[in-house]
Scaffold this motif. Structure first.
Motif, mmCIF file in Angstrom:
data_model
loop_
_atom_site.group_PDB
_atom_site.id
_atom_site.type_symbol
_atom_site.label_atom_id
_atom_site.label_comp_id
_atom_site.label_asym_id
_atom_site.label_seq_id
_atom_site.Cartn_x
_atom_site.Cartn_y
_atom_site.Cartn_z
ATOM 1 N N LEU A 164 0.819 -1.208 0.000
ATOM 2 C CA LEU A 164 0.000 0.000 0.000
ATOM 3 C C LEU A 164 0.853 1.258 0.000
ATOM 4 C CD1 LEU A 164 -2.772 -1.115 2.518
ATOM 5 C CD2 LEU A 164 -3.087 -0.681 0.080
ATOM 6 N N LEU A 165 1.932 1.260 0.765
ATOM 7 C CA LEU A 165 2.784 2.445 0.858
ATOM 8 C C LEU A 165 3.576 2.696 -0.422
ATOM 9 C CD1 LEU A 165 4.189 2.212 4.505
ATOM 10 C CD2 LEU A 165 2.524 3.852 3.626
ATOM 11 N N THR A 166 3.925 1.632 -1.124
ATOM 12 C CA THR A 166 4.781 1.770 -2.314
ATOM 13 C C THR A 166 4.023 1.521 -3.614
ATOM 14 O OG1 THR A 166 5.491 -0.544 -2.086
ATOM 15 C CG2 THR A 166 6.855 1.136 -1.023
ATOM 16 N N GLU A 167 2.691 1.449 -3.549
ATOM 17 C CA GLU A 167 1.844 1.267 -4.725
ATOM 18 C C GLU A 167 2.225 0.008 -5.500
ATOM 19 O OE1 GLU A 167 1.956 4.975 -6.921
ATOM 20 O OE2 GLU A 167 0.128 5.631 -5.893
ATOM 21 N N GLN A 168 2.419 -1.083 -4.774
ATOM 22 C CA GLN A 168 2.675 -2.373 -5.388
ATOM 23 C C GLN A 168 1.475 -3.281 -5.137
ATOM 24 O OE1 GLN A 168 6.354 -3.884 -3.838
ATOM 25 N NE2 GLN A 168 7.563 -2.177 -4.608
ATOM 26 N N PRO A 169 1.252 -4.268 -6.002
ATOM 27 C CA PRO A 169 0.114 -5.177 -5.799
ATOM 28 C C PRO A 169 0.259 -5.964 -4.498
ATOM 29 C CG PRO A 169 1.514 -5.928 -7.611
ATOM 30 C CD PRO A 169 1.998 -4.579 -7.233
ATOM 31 N N ILE A 170 -0.849 -6.144 -3.796
ATOM 32 C CA ILE A 170 -0.806 -6.860 -2.517
ATOM 33 C C ILE A 170 -1.551 -8.188 -2.576
ATOM 34 C CG2 ILE A 170 -0.563 -4.736 -1.185
ATOM 35 C CD1 ILE A 170 -3.522 -4.884 -0.532
ATOM 36 N N GLY A 171 -2.154 -8.498 -3.724
ATOM 37 C CA GLY A 171 -2.845 -9.775 -3.856
ATOM 38 C C GLY A 171 -3.913 -9.952 -2.782
ATOM 39 N N ASN A 172 -3.912 -11.133 -2.164
ATOM 40 C CA ASN A 172 -4.897 -11.414 -1.109
ATOM 41 C C ASN A 172 -4.313 -11.214 0.290
ATOM 42 O OD1 ASN A 172 -3.139 -13.548 -1.084
ATOM 43 N ND2 ASN A 172 -4.704 -15.135 -0.945
ATOM 44 N N ASN A 173 -3.174 -10.531 0.369
ATOM 45 C CA ASN A 173 -2.528 -10.339 1.674
ATOM 46 C C ASN A 173 -3.400 -9.543 2.633
ATOM 47 O OD1 ASN A 173 0.103 -11.645 1.596
ATOM 48 N ND2 ASN A 173 0.631 -10.188 -0.011
ATOM 49 N N ALA A 174 -4.118 -8.538 2.118
ATOM 50 C CA ALA A 174 -4.946 -7.723 3.003
ATOM 51 C C ALA A 174 -6.072 -8.558 3.615
ATOM 52 C CB ALA A 174 -5.516 -6.532 2.242
ATOM 53 N N VAL A 175 -6.686 -9.425 2.802
ATOM 54 C CA VAL A 175 -7.760 -10.280 3.309
ATOM 55 C C VAL A 175 -7.217 -11.227 4.383
ATOM 56 C CG1 VAL A 175 -9.431 -12.062 2.697
ATOM 57 C CG2 VAL A 175 -9.044 -10.123 1.155
ATOM 58 N N ILE A 176 -6.050 -11.829 4.101
ATOM 59 C CA ILE A 176 -5.447 -12.741 5.082
ATOM 60 C C ILE A 176 -5.085 -11.991 6.355
ATOM 61 C CG2 ILE A 176 -3.503 -14.290 5.518
ATOM 62 C CD1 ILE A 176 -3.439 -14.862 2.514
ATOM 63 N N ALA A 177 -4.523 -10.790 6.188
ATOM 64 C CA ALA A 177 -4.121 -9.995 7.349
ATOM 65 C C ALA A 177 -5.319 -9.647 8.221
ATOM 66 C CB ALA A 177 -3.416 -8.719 6.874
ATOM 67 N N LEU A 178 -6.409 -9.190 7.598
ATOM 68 C CA LEU A 178 -7.592 -8.818 8.368
ATOM 69 C C LEU A 178 -8.245 -10.035 9.013
ATOM 70 C CD1 LEU A 178 -9.134 -6.115 6.006
ATOM 71 C CD2 LEU A 178 -7.867 -5.748 8.119
ATOM 72 N N THR A 179 -8.173 -11.178 8.342
ATOM 73 C CA THR A 179 -8.704 -12.409 8.936
ATOM 74 C C THR A 179 -7.921 -12.791 10.186
ATOM 75 O OG1 THR A 179 -9.421 -13.193 6.757
ATOM 76 C CG2 THR A 179 -9.237 -14.838 8.513
ATOM 77 N N TRP A 180 -6.585 -12.724 10.097
ATOM 78 C CA TRP A 180 -5.752 -12.975 11.269
ATOM 79 C C TRP A 180 -6.114 -12.013 12.405
ATOM 80 C CZ3 TRP A 180 -2.872 -16.636 13.176
ATOM 81 C CH2 TRP A 180 -2.214 -17.534 12.346
ATOM 82 N N CYS A 181 -6.227 -10.721 12.071
ATOM 83 C CA CYS A 181 -6.513 -9.719 13.104
ATOM 84 C C CYS A 181 -7.872 -9.969 13.751
ATOM 85 C CB CYS A 181 -6.471 -8.315 12.494
ATOM 86 S SG CYS A 181 -4.827 -7.776 11.985
ATOM 87 N N ALA A 182 -8.864 -10.324 12.929
ATOM 88 C CA ALA A 182 -10.185 -10.598 13.479
ATOM 89 C C ALA A 182 -10.153 -11.801 14.409
ATOM 90 C CB ALA A 182 -11.183 -10.837 12.333
ATOM 91 N N GLY A 183 -9.443 -12.850 14.015
ATOM 92 C CA GLY A 183 -9.359 -14.038 14.860
ATOM 93 C C GLY A 183 -8.635 -13.775 16.163
ATOM 94 N N ILE A 184 -7.494 -13.080 16.082
ATOM 95 C CA ILE A 184 -6.728 -12.769 17.300
ATOM 96 C C ILE A 184 -7.527 -11.841 18.204
ATOM 97 C CG2 ILE A 184 -4.644 -11.636 18.175
ATOM 98 C CD1 ILE A 184 -3.243 -12.563 15.596
ATOM 99 N N GLY A 185 -8.151 -10.818 17.608
ATOM 100 C CA GLY A 185 -8.916 -9.869 18.407
ATOM 101 C C GLY A 185 -10.108 -10.519 19.091
ATOM 102 N N LEU A 186 -10.830 -11.383 18.363
ATOM 103 C CA LEU A 186 -11.981 -12.059 18.957
ATOM 104 C C LEU A 186 -11.552 -12.986 20.086
ATOM 105 C CD1 LEU A 186 -15.008 -12.697 18.930
ATOM 106 C CD2 LEU A 186 -14.544 -14.450 17.197
ATOM 107 N N ALA A 187 -10.461 -13.729 19.856
ATOM 108 C CA ALA A 187 -9.964 -14.623 20.909
ATOM 109 C C ALA A 187 -9.551 -13.822 22.143
ATOM 110 C CB ALA A 187 -8.788 -15.443 20.386
ATOM 111 N N GLY A 188 -8.841 -12.716 21.931
ATOM 112 C CA GLY A 188 -8.427 -11.880 23.050
ATOM 113 C C GLY A 188 -9.611 -11.297 23.795
ATOM 114 N N TYR A 189 -10.622 -10.852 23.051
ATOM 115 C CA TYR A 189 -11.824 -10.280 23.669
ATOM 116 C C TYR A 189 -12.555 -11.313 24.521
ATOM 117 C CZ TYR A 189 -16.646 -8.598 23.924
ATOM 118 O OH TYR A 189 -17.887 -8.229 24.366
ATOM 119 N N LEU A 190 -12.745 -12.505 23.980
ATOM 120 C CA LEU A 190 -13.473 -13.539 24.719
ATOM 121 C C LEU A 190 -12.701 -13.995 25.951
ATOM 122 C CD1 LEU A 190 -14.809 -15.687 21.726
ATOM 123 C CD2 LEU A 190 -16.087 -14.052 23.129
ATOM 124 N N VAL A 191 -11.399 -14.205 25.801
ATOM 125 C CA VAL A 191 -10.586 -14.647 26.934
ATOM 126 C C VAL A 191 -10.525 -13.561 28.002
ATOM 127 C CG1 VAL A 191 -8.270 -15.323 27.663
ATOM 128 C CG2 VAL A 191 -9.240 -16.280 25.570
#
Length: 242
Positions: A204-231
């Protein structure tokens, strides 16, 4: 609760200062000590800054564990339980304060990187994408840190347990290309959250293609955040029973 946590940060700015100083020192070390030996197919500063941003966010998010552990240790939580205050608001105050504080410190680190020669080419839409990915990353780590702060018995232990937050970006593509890692380590680096987050921010910062990295990144963040919230919610409830 957010205002209370922000006032505590302003009265004890050591966490904020360290959140800036440590990543900047690592940035200087990588740029001027190791940079000449790194071959990443381009300007090493442009490559390494996204990793430093992740390091800054991870290091700063760990402060939420210390804040929560401090509240538990000092007994203020017992007073909150006698008042009309929900457990979610108590924990969310620490987490949202961590988000605001870390977005500020991350912005300052980016400005310092620009002063050193970093030249992002992102347009406003891509900058919003960077803020979105980083916000999701900070929120996920902050909820996890809040759970750690409730799990341990004192602020010192909370600070030690969150060292893992700083270590994880090193074993990813944040600082070196994945193909340079040994095979037994490359598999872990490819399938841990820091890699897609670093690749998303870098692209994003260098205007290069990111493929599906953003989707994977947000999925990881959602999973970690939900687990942290519940625990964190469950630990808060259980500690209130003792």
């Amino acid at each position: 609760m957010v205002g209370r946590s922000l006032r505590h940060s302003l009265r004890s700015p050591d966490i904020m200062v360290l959140s800036i100083v440590v990543p900047v020192m690592i940035l200087l070390m990588f740029t001027y000590v190791f940079g000449g030996a790194m071959n990443v197919g381009g300007d090493f500063l442009d490559y390494v800054v996204p990793g430093i941003i992740l390091l800054c966010a991870g290091f700063g998010s760990a402060g939420a564990a210390v804040s929560v552990a401090t509240d538990m240790h000092n007994g203020i939580i017992d007073r909150f339980r006698t008042m009309s205050v929900s457990r979610t608001s108590v924990l969310a105050g620490h987490v949202l304060e961590s988000l605001l504080r870390n977005l500020l410190t991350t912005g300052l680190v980016i400005l310092i990187a620009v002063a050193l020669g970093f030249r992002p080419t992102a347009d406003p839409i891509r900058w919003l994408g960077v803020v979105g990915v980083l916000s999701a990353f900070i929120l996920a780590l902050s909820w996890l840190a809040a759970a750690i702060g409730l799990l341990v018995r004192n602020p010192e232990a909370a600070n030690g347990f969150t060292f893992f937050f700083m270590f994880l970006p090193y074993v990813s593509s944040a600082f070196v290309p994945l193909h340079t890692l040994p095979g037994w380590l490359r598999g872990f680096a490819e399938h841990q959250p820091s890699t897609p987050i670093a690749e998303s921010v870098r692209g994003l910062l260098t205007e290069q293609p990111i493929g599906n990295n953003a989707v994977i990144a947000l999925t990881w963040c959602a999973g970690i955040g939900l687990a942290g919230y519940l625990v964190a919610g469950e630990l808060y409830r259980r500690r209130g029973l003792h």
